[in-house]
Enzyme design. Structure first.
Site, PDB file in Angstrom:
ATOM      1  CB  CYS A 378      45.530  42.161  36.045  1.00 42.50           C
ATOM      2  SG  CYS A 378      44.340  42.138  37.384  1.00 42.50           S
ATOM      3  CG  HIS A 514      49.461  42.220  39.072  1.00 39.99           C
ATOM      4  ND1 HIS A 514      49.520  43.213  38.118  1.00 39.99           N
ATOM      5  CD2 HIS A 514      48.209  42.233  39.569  1.00 39.99           C
ATOM      6  CE1 HIS A 514      48.333  43.811  38.059  1.00 39.99           C
ATOM      7  NE2 HIS A 514      47.519  43.240  38.923  1.00 39.99           N
ATOM      8  CD  GLU A 516      53.078  43.034  37.350  1.00 42.07           C
ATOM      9  OE1 GLU A 516      52.824  41.892  36.900  1.00 42.07           O
ATOM     10  OE2 GLU A 516      52.220  43.943  37.421  1.00 42.07           O
TER      11      GLU A 516
HETATM   12  N1  GLN Z   1      40.426  46.688  36.659  1.00 38.49           N
HETATM   13  C1  GLN Z   1      40.533  45.273  36.768  1.00 38.49           C
HETATM   14  C2  GLN Z   1      39.945  44.741  38.057  1.00 38.49           C
HETATM   15  O1  GLN Z   1      39.775  45.481  39.003  1.00 38.49           O
HETATM   16  C3  GLN Z   1      41.961  44.814  36.626  1.00 38.49           C
HETATM   17  C4  GLN Z   1      42.844  45.246  37.748  1.00 38.49           C
HETATM   18  C5  GLN Z   1      44.301  45.139  37.405  1.00 38.49           C
HETATM   19  O2  GLN Z   1      44.671  45.134  36.248  1.00 38.49           O
HETATM   20  N2  GLN Z   1      45.131  45.096  38.401  1.00 38.49           N
HETATM   21  O3  GLN Z   1      39.647  43.589  38.159  1.00 38.49           O
END
Ligand code: GLN
Length: 543
Positions: A378, A514, A516
């Site tokens: 992300c 994600h 994970e």
């Molecule tokens: N801050 C970034 C966004 O809002 C990544 C979010 C994250 O890593 N879950 O897109």
């Protein structure tokens, strides 16, 4: 109709109520019982989505896009039950619903009170979550005696009466401390905790007693006598080497046998062989790998709970002891990328906001240049894209609009429109609320043939969970691809970039989702397994 197992905690917090609950789910599932799990959280926030990761730990995202307590991650890792929005609720959400109804006039002019209106809403949600399972395990957050959890306990008291014996059972987790000076374990805190429960009309049926030292037979008898719990149901739980031993240890102590007997469920004995394999692989690794983890919520590692577990799972799959070397992203900003010298594998996890982000971008650049395996999740993918833009495509000062709204090159920008898993179009703007407005939950991603990710997953279409507000800006696609970025995965409609890789690099993956959240100790996850394998190779080259 489903049976209910209530789990409460006493004496102190952090005794591992979530692990106990998840372990019981694993045990019952291994006895061919269809289980589901519910977590009731006593705080006022509607959900943990807006809470600081260093206060509350990770926000676990369910497939259907709920932002939930991290214990739901344990439930999914320990069982095949898939968590949904209805598997976690907070006091705040209960009140919000009751107040909504009050405004609508649904209480017909009555005075709205904790009993019965709040407790009725709690009971409704418990019964809703129980639908479709043979046993629903209900974990109550907090510690008995807290003001906050009282409505939950009162709802449990009412439900116990309504359901009658054999349709529900109450497990209370306590601490039996060992006093060095006295040279023995003490049962008094457990007695007091049960007294506290009784004062609100709850008599536990089973006590699980955490203790660092063994609890003798005589002490079990004493606890049983003072708490009116059958001696067989006073279950000692010593400290375990790995949480995945939970189902096995509690089975040895007779927990699942007692629960199914109490609930009169006809089922085969537990088959925990898959858990034994997990524990054996974890406890007897044949190799070891240090992974450099460039994060910023390092004061509370629970902020990265699922991620740390996913790395452990990858280790279990390859019998590798994964040692995580936590590096504060701000340290890289202060001291330079040299702090990463010699790294065998670099992971940049998700995150929010400015603090430490330049350090993450530098870490991605270091991994790219030095051909160190890189997994960017992300925000870690955003960092990788920005590094390529600045350092390979010559887009000076390229950035995410999360950090710099006026950047000349917004290679990562606010996501304004996407399709959710049901095909509905979601739109967002700068002025939306912060809570519950991210792109959330499981969505399909199509992997490009020939890409590393496609090879690792072994499938063209995969489903992974999201939680973000910003995305890859397609206006820069051709420029960044010419500079060496590989667009390896797209959303099903082709509009959103989901995975990036780097040409001519042994192992470099940035993913918008994600992974994970879908890794488990028994099945692992292809991205994490591939990452650990690549790290082992790099480590061998380095040595
Ligand atoms: N801050 C970034 C966004 O809002 C990544 C979010 C994250 O890593 N879950 O897109």
């Amino acid at each position: 109709m489903s049976r209910l197992v209530f789990v409460t905690g006493g004496v102190v917090s952090s005794l591992g109520k979530g692990i106990l609950t998840a372990s019981l789910a694993a045990q019952l599932e291994s006895r061919k019982i269809k289980v589901n799990v519910l977590k009731m959280d006593p705080y006022i926030n509607l959900d943990p989505g807006t809470m600081s990761p260093v206060q509350h730990g990770e926000v676990f995202v369910t497939a259907d896009g709920a932002e939930t307590d991290l214990d739901l991650g344990h439930y999914e890792r320990f069982s095949n039950a898939r968590m949904k929005k209805i598997n976690n609720f907070t006091t705040g959400s209960v009140y919000a619903e009751v107040i909504r109804k009050e405004r609508k006039g649904e209480y017909l002019g009555g005075t709205v009170q904790v009993i019965p209106h709040i407790t009725d809403e709690i009971k409704r949600r418990v019964m809703l979550a129980s639908e479709g399972s043979e046993v629903l395990i209900v974990e109550t957050g907090g510690t008995v005696g807290d003001i906050e959890s009282q409505p939950f306990l009162e709802a449990i008291r009412q439900l116990r009466l309504e359901l009658g014996r054999a349709r529900q059972v109450l497990i209370h987790l306590t601490l039996v401390p060992f006093l060095n000076k006295a040279g023995e374990v003490k049962t008094k805190p457990t007695q007091h905790s049960v007294k506290e429960l009784r004062s609100i009309g709850l008599q536990p049926d089973i006590l699980v007693c955490r203790s660092e030292a063994p609890i003798s037979d005589a002490q079990r008898e004493k606890i049983a006598l003072f708490t009116s719990v059958e001696k067989r149901a006073v279950i000692p739980l010593k400290d375990i080497d790995t949480i995945y031993e939970g189902p096995i240890e509690l089975n040895k102590q007779g927990l699942d046998d007692y629960v199914v007997e109490y609930l009169q469920i006809d089922c085969p004995p537990a088959d925990l062989s898959s858990w034994k394999q997990v524990v054996d692989a974890q406890m007897e690794p044949t190799s070891s790998l240090k992974i450099t983890f460039v994060g910023k919520y390092l004061e509370l590692l629970d902020a990265y709970k699922s991620l740390i577990e996913a790395l452990t799972h990858a280790g279990i799959k390859s019998k590798t002891r994964v040692v995580i070397d936590y590096v504060d992203a701000e340290k890289i900003e202060r001291e330079g990328v040299e702090v990463l010298d010699g790294a065998s594998a670099i992971l940049v996890p998700g995150g929010f906001g400015q603090r430490g982000f330049e350090g993450k971008i530098a870490a991605a650049g270091f991994a790219r240049e030095n051909k160190v395996p890189y997994l960017g999740i992300c925000y870690g993918m955003h960092a990788a894209v920005i590094d390529v833009a600045r350092n390979l495509a010559g887009l000076e000062k390229a950035n995410s609009t999360e950090i710099d709204l006026k950047t000349d090159h917004p290679v990562i920008a606010l996501i304004t429109e996407w399709q959710d898993s049901s095909g509905r179009i979601e739109t967002r703007s700068e002025n939306d609320d912060l809570g519950g407005t991210m792109r959330l939950g499981e969505q399909a991603c199509k992997l490009a043939s020939g890409s590393l990710s496609r090879h690792l997953y072994g499938e063209e279409t995969v489903s992974e969970r999201h939680r973000h507000r910003y995305e890859f800006n397609n206006n820069y696609a051709s420029q960044l691809v010419s500079a060496g970025l590989v667009l390896a995965g797209h959303s099903e409609d082709g509009t959103l970039v989901e995975v990036v890789e780097i040409e001519d690099h042994p192992w470099f993956v940035g993913c918008q989702f994600h992974p994970e959240f879908t890794s488990s100790p028994r099945n692992g996850h292809p991205l994490f397994s591939g990452f650990v394998e690549a790290g082992l190779k790099k480590q061998a080259e380095n040595s």
